[in-house]
Write a protein that holds these residues in place. Structure first.
Motif, mmCIF file in Angstrom:
data_model
loop_
_atom_site.group_PDB
_atom_site.id
_atom_site.type_symbol
_atom_site.label_atom_id
_atom_site.label_comp_id
_atom_site.label_asym_id
_atom_site.label_seq_id
_atom_site.Cartn_x
_atom_site.Cartn_y
_atom_site.Cartn_z
ATOM 1 N N ASP A 192 0.843 -1.198 0.000
ATOM 2 C CA ASP A 192 0.000 0.000 0.000
ATOM 3 C C ASP A 192 0.874 1.242 0.000
ATOM 4 N N LEU A 193 0.349 2.299 -0.549
ATOM 5 C CA LEU A 193 1.088 3.556 -0.652
ATOM 6 C C LEU A 193 0.780 4.453 0.533
ATOM 7 N N LEU A 194 1.835 4.957 1.148
ATOM 8 C CA LEU A 194 1.716 5.876 2.280
ATOM 9 C C LEU A 194 2.046 7.277 1.790
ATOM 10 N N PHE A 195 1.252 8.248 2.197
ATOM 11 C CA PHE A 195 1.426 9.619 1.736
ATOM 12 C C PHE A 195 1.757 10.534 2.899
ATOM 13 N N PHE A 196 2.460 11.610 2.581
ATOM 14 C CA PHE A 196 2.941 12.523 3.610
ATOM 15 C C PHE A 196 2.633 13.953 3.219
ATOM 16 N N ARG A 197 2.175 14.723 4.231
ATOM 17 C CA ARG A 197 1.884 16.136 4.033
ATOM 18 C C ARG A 197 2.120 16.884 5.321
ATOM 19 N N LYS A 198 2.566 18.105 5.204
ATOM 20 C CA LYS A 198 2.696 18.968 6.372
ATOM 21 C C LYS A 198 1.315 19.536 6.679
ATOM 22 N N PRO A 199 1.036 19.872 7.937
ATOM 23 C CA PRO A 199 -0.292 20.389 8.293
ATOM 24 C C PRO A 199 -0.710 21.543 7.381
ATOM 25 N N GLY A 200 -1.918 21.424 6.833
ATOM 26 C CA GLY A 200 -2.465 22.454 5.979
ATOM 27 C C GLY A 200 -1.883 22.503 4.578
ATOM 28 N N ALA A 201 -1.003 21.581 4.246
ATOM 29 C CA ALA A 201 -0.345 21.596 2.933
ATOM 30 C C ALA A 201 -0.797 20.403 2.093
ATOM 31 N N ARG A 202 -0.388 20.424 0.849
ATOM 32 C CA ARG A 202 -0.685 19.332 -0.069
ATOM 33 C C ARG A 202 0.246 18.148 0.193
ATOM 34 N N ILE A 203 -0.153 16.981 -0.292
ATOM 35 C CA ILE A 203 0.705 15.793 -0.210
ATOM 36 C C ILE A 203 1.968 16.078 -1.017
ATOM 37 N N HIS A 204 3.122 15.781 -0.405
ATOM 38 C CA HIS A 204 4.392 16.067 -1.062
ATOM 39 C C HIS A 204 5.305 14.846 -1.197
ATOM 40 N N HIS A 205 4.900 13.713 -0.611
ATOM 41 C CA HIS A 205 5.791 12.548 -0.609
ATOM 42 C C HIS A 205 4.972 11.270 -0.548
ATOM 43 N N VAL A 206 5.520 10.204 -1.133
ATOM 44 C CA VAL A 206 4.880 8.893 -1.113
ATOM 45 C C VAL A 206 5.939 7.826 -0.861
ATOM 46 N N GLY A 207 5.579 6.813 -0.085
ATOM 47 C CA GLY A 207 6.413 5.648 0.152
ATOM 48 C C GLY A 207 5.540 4.400 0.048
ATOM 49 N N ASP B 145 6.324 -5.319 4.698
ATOM 50 C CA ASP B 145 5.700 -6.310 5.576
ATOM 51 C C ASP B 145 6.114 -6.171 7.034
ATOM 52 N N ARG B 146 6.978 -5.220 7.341
ATOM 53 C CA ARG B 146 7.371 -4.968 8.734
ATOM 54 C C ARG B 146 6.707 -3.681 9.191
ATOM 55 N N PRO B 147 5.827 -3.731 10.172
ATOM 56 C CA PRO B 147 5.139 -2.515 10.627
ATOM 57 C C PRO B 147 6.143 -1.419 10.984
ATOM 58 N N GLY B 148 5.772 -0.186 10.626
ATOM 59 C CA GLY B 148 6.612 0.949 10.972
ATOM 60 C C GLY B 148 7.771 1.186 10.028
ATOM 61 N N GLU B 149 7.773 0.505 8.856
ATOM 62 C CA GLU B 149 8.824 0.712 7.868
ATOM 63 C C GLU B 149 8.199 0.907 6.493
ATOM 64 N N MET B 150 8.979 1.509 5.606
ATOM 65 C CA MET B 150 8.503 1.695 4.234
ATOM 66 C C MET B 150 9.672 1.654 3.257
ATOM 67 N N LEU B 151 9.355 1.322 2.031
ATOM 68 C CA LEU B 151 10.291 1.441 0.924
ATOM 69 C C LEU B 151 10.188 2.885 0.465
ATOM 70 N N ASN B 152 11.320 3.556 0.356
ATOM 71 C CA ASN B 152 11.315 4.987 0.150
ATOM 72 C C ASN B 152 12.502 5.416 -0.701
ATOM 73 N N THR B 153 12.284 6.451 -1.485
ATOM 74 C CA THR B 153 13.371 7.103 -2.204
ATOM 75 C C THR B 153 13.470 8.521 -1.650
ATOM 76 N N PRO B 154 14.250 8.704 -0.581
ATOM 77 C CA PRO B 154 14.349 10.022 0.048
ATOM 78 C C PRO B 154 15.229 10.969 -0.762
ATOM 79 N N GLY B 155 14.896 12.238 -0.709
ATOM 80 C CA GLY B 155 15.699 13.249 -1.398
ATOM 81 C C GLY B 155 17.157 13.170 -0.974
ATOM 82 N N GLY B 156 18.052 13.178 -1.951
ATOM 83 C CA GLY B 156 19.477 13.152 -1.662
ATOM 84 C C GLY B 156 20.034 11.790 -1.314
ATOM 85 N N GLY B 157 19.211 10.742 -1.334
ATOM 86 C CA GLY B 157 19.686 9.412 -0.958
ATOM 87 C C GLY B 157 19.487 8.403 -2.063
#
Length: 126
Positions: free
Chosen positions: A62-77, A81-93
């Motif tokens: 499933d896709l997890l989305f991220f937004r700062k309060p009051g802002a638009r969605i800016h990131h997806v991971g 299968d391990r709770p509390g983790e995600m596959l991610n392509t972070p900026g600069g990494g």
């Protein structure tokens, strides 16, 4: 998740959508294409395209989305299968599996998107 995990170690490139370089939504877009689906290019548009599930009930892939309060969605991971983790392509990494740290949890959107749903995206070429 299997399609996306083949991109572990690929460098972050803003706007990237290939194995030569990805950004967060490029990772999702490319993984969905491997599965025969096309989805919108940007994180916010992807969030609006698919069936929502509560983020607290997100399952592997499933896709997890991220937004700062009051802002638009800016990131997806991608939930793993391990709770509390995600596959991610972070900026600069590079594409990694990483924990949802405090900063990520503070900006986690309430709704995730279920990629496995047949209603997400269009068949490639369709």
């Amino acid at each position: 998740m299997q399609a996306a995990s083949t991109m572990l170690g690929v460098a972050h490139v803003l706007g990237g959508m290939t194995e030569a370089g990805l950004d967060c939504s490029g990772l999702v877009h490319l993984a969905c294409r491997v599965l025969g689906r096309t989805v919108p290019r940007d994180a916010e548009d992807i969030a609006e395209a698919g069936p929502g599930v509560p983020a607290a009930e997100a399952a592997e892939g499933d896709l997890l989305f991220f937004r700062k309060p009051g802002a638009r969605i800016h990131h997806v991971g991608i939930a793993v299968d391990r709770p509390g983790e995600m596959l991610n392509t972070p900026g600069g990494g590079v594409t990694v599996i990483e924990p949802l740290d405090h900063g990520r949890l503070r900006t986690l959107a309430a709704t995730a998107t279920r990629v496995a749903s047949p209603s997400l995206g269009d068949p490639v070429g369709g």
